[in-house]
Scaffold this motif. Sequence first.
Motif, PDB file in Angstrom:
ATOM      1  N   TYR A 265     -19.842 -17.325  16.457  1.00 17.87           N
ATOM      2  CA  TYR A 265     -19.881 -17.170  17.907  1.00 17.87           C
ATOM      3  C   TYR A 265     -18.659 -17.821  18.557  1.00 17.87           C
ATOM      4  CZ  TYR A 265     -24.658 -15.409  17.561  1.00 17.87           C
ATOM      5  OH  TYR A 265     -25.771 -14.657  17.270  1.00 17.87           O
ATOM      6  N   GLN A 266     -18.230 -18.956  18.033  1.00 16.98           N
ATOM      7  CA  GLN A 266     -17.000 -19.562  18.540  1.00 16.98           C
ATOM      8  C   GLN A 266     -15.827 -18.602  18.347  1.00 16.98           C
ATOM      9  OE1 GLN A 266     -16.210 -23.602  17.121  1.00 16.98           O
ATOM     10  NE2 GLN A 266     -18.378 -23.846  16.618  1.00 16.98           N
ATOM     11  N   ALA A 267     -15.766 -17.989  17.168  1.00 16.03           N
ATOM     12  CA  ALA A 267     -14.672 -17.057  16.882  1.00 16.03           C
ATOM     13  C   ALA A 267     -14.671 -15.894  17.866  1.00 16.03           C
ATOM     14  CB  ALA A 267     -14.789 -16.544  15.443  1.00 16.03           C
ATOM     15  N   TRP A 268     -15.859 -15.377  18.202  1.00 14.11           N
ATOM     16  CA  TRP A 268     -15.928 -14.269  19.150  1.00 14.11           C
ATOM     17  C   TRP A 268     -15.426 -14.693  20.524  1.00 14.11           C
ATOM     18  CZ3 TRP A 268     -15.787  -9.336  18.978  1.00 14.11           C
ATOM     19  CH2 TRP A 268     -16.299  -8.645  17.882  1.00 14.11           C
ATOM     20  N   ALA A 269     -15.764 -15.905  20.950  1.00 20.66           N
ATOM     21  CA  ALA A 269     -15.296 -16.379  22.254  1.00 20.66           C
ATOM     22  C   ALA A 269     -13.769 -16.473  22.276  1.00 20.66           C
ATOM     23  CB  ALA A 269     -15.926 -17.728  22.585  1.00 20.66           C
ATOM     24  N   TYR A 270     -13.185 -17.010  21.212  1.00 19.29           N
ATOM     25  CA  TYR A 270     -11.724 -17.080  21.148  1.00 19.29           C
ATOM     26  C   TYR A 270     -11.106 -15.683  21.024  1.00 19.29           C
ATOM     27  CZ  TYR A 270     -11.656 -22.165  20.889  1.00 19.29           C
ATOM     28  OH  TYR A 270     -11.772 -23.503  21.181  1.00 19.29           O
ATOM     29  N   GLN A 285      -0.147 -17.540  24.300  1.00 19.30           N
ATOM     30  CA  GLN A 285      -1.558 -17.869  24.412  1.00 19.30           C
ATOM     31  C   GLN A 285      -2.384 -17.028  23.449  1.00 19.30           C
ATOM     32  OE1 GLN A 285      -1.953 -20.863  25.761  1.00 19.30           O
ATOM     33  NE2 GLN A 285      -3.632 -20.164  27.059  1.00 19.30           N
ATOM     34  N   ALA A 286      -2.030 -15.745  23.332  1.00 21.01           N
ATOM     35  CA  ALA A 286      -2.764 -14.856  22.424  1.00 21.01           C
ATOM     36  C   ALA A 286      -2.660 -15.361  20.994  1.00 21.01           C
ATOM     37  CB  ALA A 286      -2.224 -13.435  22.528  1.00 21.01           C
ATOM     38  N   ARG A 287      -1.461 -15.784  20.586  1.00 20.77           N
ATOM     39  CA  ARG A 287      -1.283 -16.303  19.226  1.00 20.77           C
ATOM     40  C   ARG A 287      -2.108 -17.571  19.020  1.00 20.77           C
ATOM     41  NH1 ARG A 287       2.484 -14.330  15.935  1.00 20.77           N
ATOM     42  NH2 ARG A 287       2.578 -16.301  14.797  1.00 20.77           N
ATOM     43  N   LEU A 288      -2.123 -18.439  20.023  1.00 19.69           N
ATOM     44  CA  LEU A 288      -2.896 -19.669  19.923  1.00 19.69           C
ATOM     45  C   LEU A 288      -4.376 -19.369  19.718  1.00 19.69           C
ATOM     46  CD1 LEU A 288      -3.020 -22.802  20.214  1.00 19.69           C
ATOM     47  CD2 LEU A 288      -3.346 -22.425  22.674  1.00 19.69           C
ATOM     48  N   PHE A 289      -4.886 -18.427  20.504  1.00 18.27           N
ATOM     49  CA  PHE A 289      -6.305 -18.093  20.395  1.00 18.27           C
ATOM     50  C   PHE A 289      -6.610 -17.353  19.096  1.00 18.27           C
ATOM     51  CE2 PHE A 289      -6.263 -18.145  25.263  1.00 18.27           C
ATOM     52  CZ  PHE A 289      -6.746 -19.446  25.317  1.00 18.27           C
ATOM     53  N   LYS A 291      -5.112 -17.777  16.290  1.00 14.97           N
ATOM     54  CA  LYS A 291      -5.133 -18.785  15.220  1.00 14.97           C
ATOM     55  C   LYS A 291      -6.496 -19.469  15.170  1.00 14.97           C
ATOM     56  CE  LYS A 291      -0.176 -19.770  15.022  1.00 14.97           C
ATOM     57  NZ  LYS A 291       0.901 -20.740  15.317  1.00 14.97           N
ATOM     58  N   LYS A 292      -7.072 -19.721  16.355  1.00 10.01           N
ATOM     59  CA  LYS A 292      -8.431 -20.273  16.411  1.00 10.01           C
ATOM     60  C   LYS A 292      -9.420 -19.308  15.772  1.00 10.01           C
ATOM     61  CE  LYS A 292      -8.379 -24.176  18.957  1.00 10.01           C
ATOM     62  NZ  LYS A 292      -9.056 -25.436  18.537  1.00 10.01           N
ATOM     63  N   VAL A 293      -9.267 -18.023  16.096  1.00  9.80           N
ATOM     64  CA  VAL A 293     -10.150 -17.007  15.504  1.00  9.80           C
ATOM     65  C   VAL A 293     -10.056 -17.056  13.989  1.00  9.80           C
ATOM     66  CG1 VAL A 293     -10.559 -14.519  15.247  1.00  9.80           C
ATOM     67  CG2 VAL A 293     -10.076 -15.479  17.514  1.00  9.80           C
ATOM     68  N   LEU A 294      -8.841 -17.122  13.484  1.00 10.29           N
ATOM     69  CA  LEU A 294      -8.635 -17.107  12.029  1.00 10.29           C
ATOM     70  C   LEU A 294      -9.222 -18.350  11.373  1.00 10.29           C
ATOM     71  CD1 LEU A 294      -7.375 -15.024  10.204  1.00 10.29           C
ATOM     72  CD2 LEU A 294      -5.222 -16.282  10.319  1.00 10.29           C
ATOM     73  N   ASP A 295      -9.171 -19.482  12.054  1.00 14.16           N
ATOM     74  CA  ASP A 295      -9.764 -20.718  11.518  1.00 14.16           C
ATOM     75  C   ASP A 295     -11.286 -20.624  11.444  1.00 14.16           C
ATOM     76  OD1 ASP A 295      -7.320 -21.938  11.239  1.00 14.16           O
ATOM     77  OD2 ASP A 295      -7.421 -23.010  13.158  1.00 14.16           O
ATOM     78  N   LEU A 296     -11.885 -19.884  12.378  1.00 10.71           N
ATOM     79  CA  LEU A 296     -13.339 -19.891  12.526  1.00 10.71           C
ATOM     80  C   LEU A 296     -14.027 -18.660  11.952  1.00 10.71           C
ATOM     81  CD1 LEU A 296     -13.366 -21.131  16.218  1.00 10.71           C
ATOM     82  CD2 LEU A 296     -14.288 -22.419  14.295  1.00 10.71           C
TER      83      LEU A 296
END
Length: 311
Positions: A265-270, A285-289, A291-296
Amino acid sequence: MQTAHHPAVDLLRAVRLHWQWFPARTDDRLRGQLVSLLEKTADETQTQLDKRPDDPELIFTYFTTEAMLTRMAYFDHQTLKSVGYAKKAYSYLQKGRAYRQQYPDFSLSSGLYDYYREEYPELHPVYKPLVWFMRSGDKQNGLAQLGIASKQSLFSQVEATLYLTHILADYENRASEALPYLAQLTKQYPNNPFFVVRYAEVLLHAGRLTQAIPLIDSVLTIWQPFYRQIGLLLMARLKLAQGALTEADTLAQTALQKQPKDEAYQAWAYAVRARVAARTNQPQQARLFYKKVLDLAEYPILSTEAKQYLK
């Protein structure tokens, strides 16, 4: 099952505890009770299997219990511990294949094994050297076995349906094929909010926005904080699909203020935030988010998208 003292009775209790704990995954007391009961069930079942090694009910009980412990360890990112539980279950999983015609519930365990034995090490290479001893699987056969289990199982029909739809939607990106199963599940259990959430999620996957809207509205009326939070995330995804980018981003930010325990769910929000940034000419900003998606993100439906953007 001949007696109330059969370990399968404790397994049924554990399944009930699991569904009380799982959606929000925040009640540590309940989690402790669940793990303790599963460990007790595994020990008791192993003792009986020493006396009756070919008893199909004991085989199913033991495998299912160890599989649930594997999943609990996985939630805590305890890789070696989860593999240890899987090793204990492995030989009994293979024994259970022989009983699939007589006991369709074994199609669930066989189907999950055949699919994830091939899929999981590819997604998570760290597991490859840890599962070398396990026989190869077959993803298409795994899906077929899960389809059988979702229709014919006596004990685990609901679980088989949820796993099948999860794989179709989140791994195979075949959301439209998952919808009939989830429609039937919500019809059978109309008061189960978790099933409503899953149906709404997969409707969004499939682009069926009109059908998703009343389900999302109903989730937002649930008093439990977890479901209200997930309702905000579903609404963020809906607004994104409708082109309301600012509203989608605001809702995603709100959903992340108190992050859901479930990393998917965190990944979906990012992912919502990343898509908004990409569409509004904010590549950094898109790359930053992403990267969060890829981590989660565990599931290819999101991780593939993030990898493509970050190339």
